[in-house]
Design an enzyme around this catalytic site. Structure first.
Site, PDB file in Angstrom:
ATOM      1  N   LYS A 109      91.855  38.419  15.380  1.00  0.00           N
ATOM      2  CA  LYS A 109      91.965  39.876  15.360  1.00  0.00           C
ATOM      3  C   LYS A 109      91.337  40.433  16.639  1.00  0.00           C
ATOM      4  CE  LYS A 109      93.931  40.237  11.264  1.00  0.00           C
ATOM      5  NZ  LYS A 109      94.460  38.863  11.175  1.00  0.00           N
TER       6      LYS A 109
ATOM      7  N   ASP B  35      82.591  38.579   5.156  1.00  0.00           N
ATOM      8  CA  ASP B  35      83.801  38.184   5.863  1.00  0.00           C
ATOM      9  C   ASP B  35      84.183  39.334   6.796  1.00  0.00           C
ATOM     10  OD1 ASP B  35      86.363  37.705   6.740  1.00  0.00           O
ATOM     11  OD2 ASP B  35      87.202  37.250   4.772  1.00  0.00           O
TER      12      ASP B  35
ATOM     13  N   TRP C   6      92.117  40.537   0.511  1.00  0.00           N
ATOM     14  CA  TRP C   6      91.379  39.377   1.007  1.00  0.00           C
ATOM     15  C   TRP C   6      90.158  39.059   0.150  1.00  0.00           C
ATOM     16  CZ3 TRP C   6      94.150  36.215   3.575  1.00  0.00           C
ATOM     17  CH2 TRP C   6      95.204  36.706   4.343  1.00  0.00           C
TER      18      TRP C   6
END
Lengths: 283, 283
Positions: free
Chosen positions: A116, A92, A22
């Site tokens: 999530k 993030d 990511w």
């Protein structure tokens, strides 16, 4: 939006850590807007560990420093605060926000999509320090301008009401049912320790991907020493109701995600299955 | 995204119609990216009517032509196709997509947020002709690049699953319960006619905002001749369970929205209340 707001037109690079899939994806997006300095990159070593503090040379005048606190694909998670207080710290936290307390006052901007620990997909939570917007560009399209959303109390446009409502319910549940983030942190830590201990006590039958000190509490990425057994593992697991244990398509292998919604009992059940699978298939 | 993709870096202006609040807001956003020619603007006349075909002088080499098919604030709706087939026809159908059949093959791009006729907020439907992407810029941020979303079958990122699922249920309901878009069109037309006939037969007690031929089937914007009665109207309506009848905050007055989910029976009930309110308050 971060790079558009804070990097476009700048000459001094923003600092980025590339610690996995990511964060690796975030760099080219930022580079469209301005200069980026990758201060650490784990790609060459296959993203199996995170940098120690001594390996990091933070720029002192960077417009901001960006990192990803938890890499879901490789199962790596920072268990300390990164960056320096002199440079806006941007993180993030898509896959670990609300898994534990964070010193939020030390971040200039934290962001996390909902799907999530927070709620259903379709919303992204952004928590920013108001003074950060002073340094943001003023010529961005309305929908991409943090300032405008801030000025309008986050309802400049019709927001995704249902995902936001579910996030409200989840935060209430965290407070009243779980007992807050410190309690959630304990539970998550214990869940992860149990599963990693199955890997570590398997005598090499199972092997975790990540270096022990950088193991993620959210995503336990692992392999079976005899890779040919992995598809059997997945189908046996499926039969017993364990779903989504395949690794991310980019690296394969196996992965168990232990987000807040996964109960300790579910983790115990998985541990039992894994020990049983090993007993049946170890040579 | 449209102006970023198709207008940035161009010298020939895109054609825009400014027919009300929403199309008025679209112009400065497009102007950030490139030249815009407003081929008709209803602002001076208070956005109470739409252009006739003779008033429109479409550019023959514009990168695209943009209009808003239904203006929710002013209660104006185009009941014909606009533009020419030689220029990509782009339409914001946020408030009337699925209210009636549209000749979709004649549009280069149609877009609509979900929260009117389609489902809950948090999703935007974009229907584009695949050849349009050939002319789009290739240097946009990933999330703002239609090409990328097309190449990934609209799941480049984790989509807002719940709103999309509800849109699926709504389209199934439209087919199986309502009987398709032509039937929905008949129902909507009839609902609107009933309510407008209450305005028209009120002897001036009520007055519709929009010119008769441009009246929206979705949003009936009106006033009470004696404006002082409007707040009483709203509170009486609220008492009886009619909610959301105040006009948009930018223009005030009254507004009844008749989206697909509003039943003919609900419209009949509103009509009865309005006649009754008039009987009680007409001088």
């Amino acid at each position: 939006m971060i790079a558009m707001s804070l990097l476009r037109g700048r000459s001094i690079p923003a600092d980025y850590i590339v610690s996995g899939y990511w964060s690796w994806k975030s760099v080219p997006e930022a580079q469209r807007e301005g200069p980026v300095r990758v201060i650490w990159n784990g790609e060459a070593s296959g993203f199996n560990c995170l940098p120690s503090e001594g390996e990091l040379n933070y720029g002192s005048d960077a417009p901001y420093f960006h990192y990803v606190s938890n890499e879901t694909v490789e199962g790596l998670q920072f268990h300390r605060l990164l960056g320096t207080d002199g440079v806006p710290r941007i993180c993030d936290m898509s896959s670990d926000l609300l898994c534990r307390p964070v010193p939020s006052h030390r971040f200039a901007l934290m962001y996390a999509h909902a799907q999530k620990n927070l709620g259903p997909s379709g919303a992204t939570v952004v928590i920013l320090r108001e003074d950060l917007v002073r340094d943001m560009r003023r010529d961005l399209p309305a929908m991409l301008d943090y300032r405008l959303h801030l000025e309008h109390g986050s309802i400049y446009n019709t927001p995704p009401v249902f995902p936001i409502y579910v996030i409200l319910l989840v935060t209430r549940w965290l407070r009243s049912e779980i007992g807050g983030l410190e309690k959630m942190c304990e539970i998550n830590c214990r869940k992860a320790e149990r599963l990693y201990s199955v890997l570590d006590s398997s005598g090499g039958f199972y092997a975790g991907r990540a270096a022990a000190r950088d193991r993620s509490w959210m995503n336990v990425a692992f392999n079976i020493h005899d890779r040919k057994l992995e598809s059997l593992f997945l189908s046996d697991a499926e039969t017993l109701g364990f779903r989504g244990l395949e690794g991310h398509r980019t690296i394969g292998g196996l992965r168990a995600s232990l987000y807040n919604a996964i109960t300790p009992e579910a983790v115990d059940a998985l541990c039992s299955f894994m020990k049983d699978f090993q007993a049946r298939h170890a040579e």
